[in-house]
Design a protein around this motif. Structure first.
Motif, PDB file in Angstrom:
ATOM      1  N   TRP A  27       0.818  -1.200   0.000  1.00  0.00           N
ATOM      2  CA  TRP A  27       0.000   0.000   0.000  1.00  0.00           C
ATOM      3  C   TRP A  27       0.860   1.262   0.000  1.00  0.00           C
ATOM      4  O   TRP A  27       0.414   2.327  -0.453  1.00  0.00           O
ATOM      5  CB  TRP A  27      -0.958  -0.005   1.199  1.00  0.00           C
ATOM      6  N   THR A  28       2.083   1.147   0.464  1.00  0.00           N
ATOM      7  CA  THR A  28       3.006   2.279   0.368  1.00  0.00           C
ATOM      8  C   THR A  28       3.375   2.522  -1.095  1.00  0.00           C
ATOM      9  O   THR A  28       3.480   3.672  -1.539  1.00  0.00           O
ATOM     10  CB  THR A  28       4.278   2.011   1.197  1.00  0.00           C
ATOM     11  N   VAL A  29       3.548   1.427  -1.833  1.00  0.00           N
ATOM     12  CA  VAL A  29       3.815   1.536  -3.271  1.00  0.00           C
ATOM     13  C   VAL A  29       2.654   2.233  -3.965  1.00  0.00           C
ATOM     14  O   VAL A  29       2.842   3.136  -4.795  1.00  0.00           O
ATOM     15  CB  VAL A  29       4.047   0.144  -3.894  1.00  0.00           C
ATOM     16  N   VAL A  30       1.425   1.805  -3.630  1.00  0.00           N
ATOM     17  CA  VAL A  30       0.230   2.413  -4.214  1.00  0.00           C
ATOM     18  C   VAL A  30       0.205   3.915  -3.944  1.00  0.00           C
ATOM     19  O   VAL A  30      -0.114   4.726  -4.830  1.00  0.00           O
ATOM     20  CB  VAL A  30      -1.047   1.749  -3.660  1.00  0.00           C
ATOM     21  N   THR A  31       0.563   4.299  -2.726  1.00  0.00           N
ATOM     22  CA  THR A  31       0.573   5.713  -2.350  1.00  0.00           C
ATOM     23  C   THR A  31       1.612   6.491  -3.153  1.00  0.00           C
ATOM     24  O   THR A  31       1.338   7.598  -3.649  1.00  0.00           O
ATOM     25  CB  THR A  31       0.861   5.868  -0.843  1.00  0.00           C
ATOM     26  N   TYR A  32       2.814   5.920  -3.291  1.00  0.00           N
ATOM     27  CA  TYR A  32       3.866   6.584  -4.065  1.00  0.00           C
ATOM     28  C   TYR A  32       3.434   6.788  -5.515  1.00  0.00           C
ATOM     29  O   TYR A  32       3.643   7.865  -6.095  1.00  0.00           O
ATOM     30  CB  TYR A  32       5.159   5.763  -4.019  1.00  0.00           C
ATOM     31  N   LEU A  33       2.850   5.765  -6.111  1.00  0.00           N
ATOM     32  CA  LEU A  33       2.419   5.870  -7.506  1.00  0.00           C
ATOM     33  C   LEU A  33       1.272   6.855  -7.657  1.00  0.00           C
ATOM     34  O   LEU A  33       1.179   7.572  -8.661  1.00  0.00           O
ATOM     35  CB  LEU A  33       2.028   4.490  -8.044  1.00  0.00           C
ATOM     36  N   GLN A  34       0.397   6.897  -6.665  1.00  0.00           N
ATOM     37  CA  GLN A  34      -0.714   7.852  -6.689  1.00  0.00           C
ATOM     38  C   GLN A  34      -0.169   9.285  -6.594  1.00  0.00           C
ATOM     39  O   GLN A  34      -0.632  10.182  -7.312  1.00  0.00           O
ATOM     40  CB  GLN A  34      -1.669   7.580  -5.525  1.00  0.00           C
ATOM     41  N   ASN A  35       0.810   9.479  -5.733  1.00  0.00           N
ATOM     42  CA  ASN A  35       1.420  10.806  -5.598  1.00  0.00           C
ATOM     43  C   ASN A  35       2.087  11.231  -6.905  1.00  0.00           C
ATOM     44  O   ASN A  35       1.971  12.392  -7.336  1.00  0.00           O
ATOM     45  CB  ASN A  35       2.456  10.799  -4.472  1.00  0.00           C
ATOM     46  N   ALA A  36       2.790  10.287  -7.539  1.00  0.00           N
ATOM     47  CA  ALA A  36       3.455  10.587  -8.812  1.00  0.00           C
ATOM     48  C   ALA A  36       2.428  10.938  -9.883  1.00  0.00           C
ATOM     49  O   ALA A  36       2.640  11.869 -10.677  1.00  0.00           O
ATOM     50  CB  ALA A  36       4.299   9.391  -9.253  1.00  0.00           C
ATOM     51  N   LYS A  37       1.324  10.203  -9.896  1.00  0.00           N
ATOM     52  CA  LYS A  37       0.252  10.471 -10.866  1.00  0.00           C
ATOM     53  C   LYS A  37      -0.277  11.886 -10.706  1.00  0.00           C
ATOM     54  O   LYS A  37      -0.449  12.626 -11.687  1.00  0.00           O
ATOM     55  CB  LYS A  37      -0.872   9.456 -10.690  1.00  0.00           C
ATOM     56  N   ASN A  38      -0.522  12.291  -9.482  1.00  0.00           N
ATOM     57  CA  ASN A  38      -1.048  13.625  -9.216  1.00  0.00           C
ATOM     58  C   ASN A  38      -0.042  14.712  -9.589  1.00  0.00           C
ATOM     59  O   ASN A  38      -0.402  15.744 -10.170  1.00  0.00           O
ATOM     60  CB  ASN A  38      -1.433  13.751  -7.743  1.00  0.00           C
ATOM     61  N   LYS A  39       1.225  14.486  -9.271  1.00  0.00           N
ATOM     62  CA  LYS A  39       2.256  15.492  -9.552  1.00  0.00           C
ATOM     63  C   LYS A  39       2.475  15.675 -11.050  1.00  0.00           C
ATOM     64  O   LYS A  39       2.768  16.783 -11.508  1.00  0.00           O
ATOM     65  CB  LYS A  39       3.571  15.088  -8.879  1.00  0.00           C
ATOM     66  N   LEU A  40       2.334  14.583 -11.814  1.00  0.00           N
ATOM     67  CA  LEU A  40       2.549  14.658 -13.257  1.00  0.00           C
ATOM     68  C   LEU A  40       1.268  15.004 -14.015  1.00  0.00           C
ATOM     69  O   LEU A  40       1.290  15.137 -15.243  1.00  0.00           O
ATOM     70  CB  LEU A  40       3.133  13.340 -13.773  1.00  0.00           C
ATOM     71  N   GLY A  41       0.176  15.133 -13.270  1.00  0.00           N
ATOM     72  CA  GLY A  41      -1.092  15.514 -13.888  1.00  0.00           C
ATOM     73  C   GLY A  41      -1.661  14.466 -14.803  1.00  0.00           C
ATOM     74  O   GLY A  41      -2.292  14.790 -15.827  1.00  0.00           O
ATOM     75  N   CYS A  42      -1.479  13.202 -14.441  1.00  0.00           N
ATOM     76  CA  CYS A  42      -1.952  12.094 -15.283  1.00  0.00           C
ATOM     77  C   CYS A  42      -3.241  11.503 -14.720  1.00  0.00           C
ATOM     78  O   CYS A  42      -3.583  11.710 -13.555  1.00  0.00           O
ATOM     79  CB  CYS A  42      -0.873  11.022 -15.387  1.00  0.00           C
ATOM     80  N   SER A  43      -3.924  10.742 -15.575  1.00  0.00           N
ATOM     81  CA  SER A  43      -5.223  10.199 -15.182  1.00  0.00           C
ATOM     82  C   SER A  43      -5.145   8.787 -14.630  1.00  0.00           C
ATOM     83  O   SER A  43      -6.037   8.352 -13.904  1.00  0.00           O
ATOM     84  CB  SER A  43      -6.185  10.220 -16.379  1.00  0.00           C
ATOM     85  N   ASN A  44      -4.089   8.046 -14.969  1.00  0.00           N
ATOM     86  CA  ASN A  44      -3.981   6.672 -14.500  1.00  0.00           C
ATOM     87  C   ASN A  44      -2.516   6.240 -14.452  1.00  0.00           C
ATOM     88  O   ASN A  44      -1.618   6.990 -14.836  1.00  0.00           O
ATOM     89  CB  ASN A  44      -4.795   5.720 -15.389  1.00  0.00           C
ATOM     90  N   ARG A  45      -2.307   5.018 -13.996  1.00  0.00           N
ATOM     91  CA  ARG A  45      -0.951   4.487 -13.818  1.00  0.00           C
ATOM     92  C   ARG A  45      -0.209   4.402 -15.153  1.00  0.00           C
ATOM     93  O   ARG A  45       0.960   4.784 -15.248  1.00  0.00           O
ATOM     94  CB  ARG A  45      -1.056   3.106 -13.165  1.00  0.00           C
ATOM     95  N   THR A  46      -0.890   3.919 -16.186  1.00  0.00           N
ATOM     96  CA  THR A  46      -0.243   3.748 -17.487  1.00  0.00           C
ATOM     97  C   THR A  46       0.252   5.069 -18.051  1.00  0.00           C
ATOM     98  O   THR A  46       1.394   5.178 -18.523  1.00  0.00           O
ATOM     99  CB  THR A  46      -1.202   3.092 -18.490  1.00  0.00           C
ATOM    100  N   SER A  47      -0.596   6.097 -17.995  1.00  0.00           N
ATOM    101  CA  SER A  47      -0.193   7.400 -18.523  1.00  0.00           C
ATOM    102  C   SER A  47       0.902   8.025 -17.673  1.00  0.00           C
ATOM    103  O   SER A  47       1.761   8.756 -18.181  1.00  0.00           O
ATOM    104  CB  SER A  47      -1.397   8.334 -18.610  1.00  0.00           C
ATOM    105  N   THR A  48       0.907   7.739 -16.379  1.00  0.00           N
ATOM    106  CA  THR A  48       1.953   8.257 -15.502  1.00  0.00           C
ATOM    107  C   THR A  48       3.305   7.669 -15.879  1.00  0.00           C
ATOM    108  O   THR A  48       4.304   8.382 -15.997  1.00  0.00           O
ATOM    109  CB  THR A  48       1.644   7.928 -14.030  1.00  0.00           C
ATOM    110  N   VAL A  49       3.341   6.357 -16.088  1.00  0.00           N
ATOM    111  CA  VAL A  49       4.581   5.692 -16.486  1.00  0.00           C
ATOM    112  C   VAL A  49       5.027   6.193 -17.855  1.00  0.00           C
ATOM    113  O   VAL A  49       6.208   6.489 -18.074  1.00  0.00           O
ATOM    114  CB  VAL A  49       4.385   4.160 -16.513  1.00  0.00           C
ATOM    115  N   ALA A  50       4.067   6.311 -18.787  1.00  0.00           N
ATOM    116  CA  ALA A  50       4.400   6.774 -20.133  1.00  0.00           C
ATOM    117  C   ALA A  50       4.960   8.194 -20.108  1.00  0.00           C
ATOM    118  O   ALA A  50       5.909   8.518 -20.828  1.00  0.00           O
ATOM    119  CB  ALA A  50       3.164   6.712 -21.024  1.00  0.00           C
ATOM    120  N   THR A  51       4.389   9.050 -19.275  1.00  0.00           N
ATOM    121  CA  THR A  51       4.859  10.428 -19.159  1.00  0.00           C
ATOM    122  C   THR A  51       6.268  10.471 -18.575  1.00  0.00           C
ATOM    123  O   THR A  51       7.138  11.206 -19.064  1.00  0.00           O
ATOM    124  CB  THR A  51       3.913  11.255 -18.270  1.00  0.00           C
ATOM    125  N   ALA A  52       6.511   9.672 -17.540  1.00  0.00           N
ATOM    126  CA  ALA A  52       7.839   9.621 -16.926  1.00  0.00           C
ATOM    127  C   ALA A  52       8.882   9.124 -17.920  1.00  0.00           C
ATOM    128  O   ALA A  52      10.012   9.618 -17.962  1.00  0.00           O
ATOM    129  CB  ALA A  52       7.813   8.736 -15.686  1.00  0.00           C
TER     130      ALA A  52
END
Length: 267
Positions: free
Chosen positions: A226-251
């Motif tokens: 759940w800590t991993v989930v939180t980190y990925l959620q934080n990254a998603k919000n900071k990068l302004g993405c809608s989901n995990r896939t777009s967050t990874v693609a943006t990074a």
């Protein structure tokens, strides 16, 4: 001695990764075309995040693409050749102010290389990698630099003429490979974005890009799922993405994390 994660993409045994068939087949087709056009034996390419003039330390995270045979790949890792491979040592392979895109350095005839490096190149020659190793500097539109290494079998007396006649072709081939792999890498923008993310968030994005589940990432990083989930959620919000896939693609597109690879050796 050199803590690092060597990401090794080995195309003779290329497997499906995050991007499935499309990117894998396109990249493999490009490498085959480069080999045919240049008539080289093998291709290797390294992207270097930033120049390290005067440094003899391998970058902590380096992505290495190669078309060498399995036997050499295994020997390369077993012998710790990544520690002495001049292409892995960064842009200091090229003299100051001589690292413009397309600059070619003939490693096989380079008298300034150490005896250890010369033995390394000779070992490769004995195992069929070729007797002429040309390192070519490449840079994308954003200033992200890399080195392409093309190996050939050319009679020693003909090597200078061979290089002169093919200089433009080799430079174009290097640029094509570099831009196909790192064309979107923007060091300045990546640094700004990376400052928005914590190291743990970047770590989680890296392993997510490599296809790991939240649970597997937690095991790798020794943190709770759940800590991993939180980190990925934080990254998603900071990068302004809608989901995990777009967050990874943006990074990936920004160069905050490197392109996922097939095989990884922890050294």
């Amino acid at each position: 001695m050199y803590p690092m994660l060597l990401e090794l993409t080995h195309f003779p045994d290329f497997q499906k990764g995050l991007f499935k068939d499309a990117v894998a087949s396109d990249t493999l087709a490009m490498l085959r075309e480069v080999k045919q056009q240049t008539d080289c034996r093998y291709v290797a390419h390294v992207g270097h995040p930033e120049p390290r003039p005067g440094s003899d330390v391998v970058d902590e995270n380096v992505s290495l693409l190669m078309t060498y045979p399995v036997s050499w790949m295994l020997r390369y890792l077993a012998k710790d050749y990544y520690k002495i491979d001049p292409v892995m040592q960064g842009m200091n392979l090229f003299p100051p102010r001589a690292d413009a895109p397309g600059t070619i350095r003939n490693l096989s005839a380079d008298t300034t290389l150490s005896l250890t490096v010369k033995r390394y190149l000779k070992d490769g020659e004995r195992r069929g990698l070729g007797n002429l190793h040309l390192a070519i500097c490449a840079t994308n539109a954003f200033g992200f630099r890399g080195i392409t290494l093309l190996s050939f079998d050319v009679a020693e007396g003909d090597q200078s003429e061979f290089i002169d006649h093919r200089r433009k072709l080799l430079s174009v081939a290097s640029a094509r490979i570099h831009n196909a792999l790192h064309g979107t890498r923007n060091p300045a923008l990546a640094a700004i974005v990376a400052n928005l993310l914590t190291k743990r968030e970047i770590d989680c994005l890296f392993w997510a890009a490599n296809g790991k589940t939240d649970g597997e990432i937690g095991e790798i990083l020794n943190i709770a799922r759940w800590t991993v989930v939180t980190y990925l959620q934080n990254a998603k919000n900071k990068l302004g993405c809608s989901n995990r896939t777009s967050t990874v693609a943006t990074a990936l597109a920004l160069g905050v994390i490197d392109i996922p690879t097939v095989a990884k050796a922890y050294l």
